[in-house]
Design a protein around this motif. Sequence first.
Motif, PDB file in Angstrom:
ATOM      1  N   GLY A 194      30.502  34.291  14.902  1.00 53.76           N
ATOM      2  CA  GLY A 194      30.920  33.525  13.646  1.00 53.76           C
ATOM      3  C   GLY A 194      30.931  34.402  12.574  1.00 53.76           C
ATOM      4  N   GLY A 251      33.680  35.006  10.676  1.00 58.79           N
ATOM      5  CA  GLY A 251      34.350  34.345   9.552  1.00 58.79           C
ATOM      6  C   GLY A 251      35.368  35.201   9.189  1.00 58.79           C
ATOM      7  N   ASP A 285      34.956  34.749  16.173  1.00 59.26           N
ATOM      8  CA  ASP A 285      35.014  33.430  15.393  1.00 59.26           C
ATOM      9  C   ASP A 285      35.991  32.604  16.321  1.00 59.26           C
TER      10      ASP A 285
END
Length: 208
Positions: free
Chosen positions: A45, A47, A66
């Motif tokens: 994750g 991002g 991600d």
Amino acid sequence: MNNQEAYNAWSKSYDSVKNNTRDVEAKALRETLSAESFDNVLEIGCGTGKNTTWLLTKAKNVVGADFSDEMLAQAKAKIKADNVEFVQTDVRETWNFADQSFDLITCGLILEHIENIDFVFNQANAKLKTDGLFYIGELHPFKQYNGTKARFETDNGRFELECFTHHVSDYFDAAKNNGFDCVSINDWFDDNDRTAIPRILTMIFKKV
């Protein structure tokens, strides 16, 4: 709009709009891991790379994963280091996207979007070296009990993402089921106000 589409849409403003959850988790990760150093880190994750740049100061190599290609595009535009690799993947499926073993895996603000966290712990165990660390930084379940969830503003109004509430006991059960011991747990507050409901829960588990 599903969560993947939502994060694609959110990517353009994610770094610039006020977001206490994002910022408190970033502070928590840095303080929690400040004394550590690592060879290989897997950031689940990642991002737009809010934690990636800092992790690169603590690790020889970082893999950022991600499921949002637009979030990853923002990360790639900001971070040009030779020792980072960005991978688009869905961590709800078998983690075949990285060949090496890691001595740290981080999950930051992602598990609230995953119903089956036992699977994530299982896959993290498979990718970690023995004694490797699994850092989790999530919206605190106390916040979730009060109705807080990931959301952002769009041209058509506020959009709330699909989220699942995981109790503290759920994390510990998933850890126990998949060969982890907890070595750290902490609550993090807006402006360090410990009289308020904590915003972020952090935990570090060690593979045994």
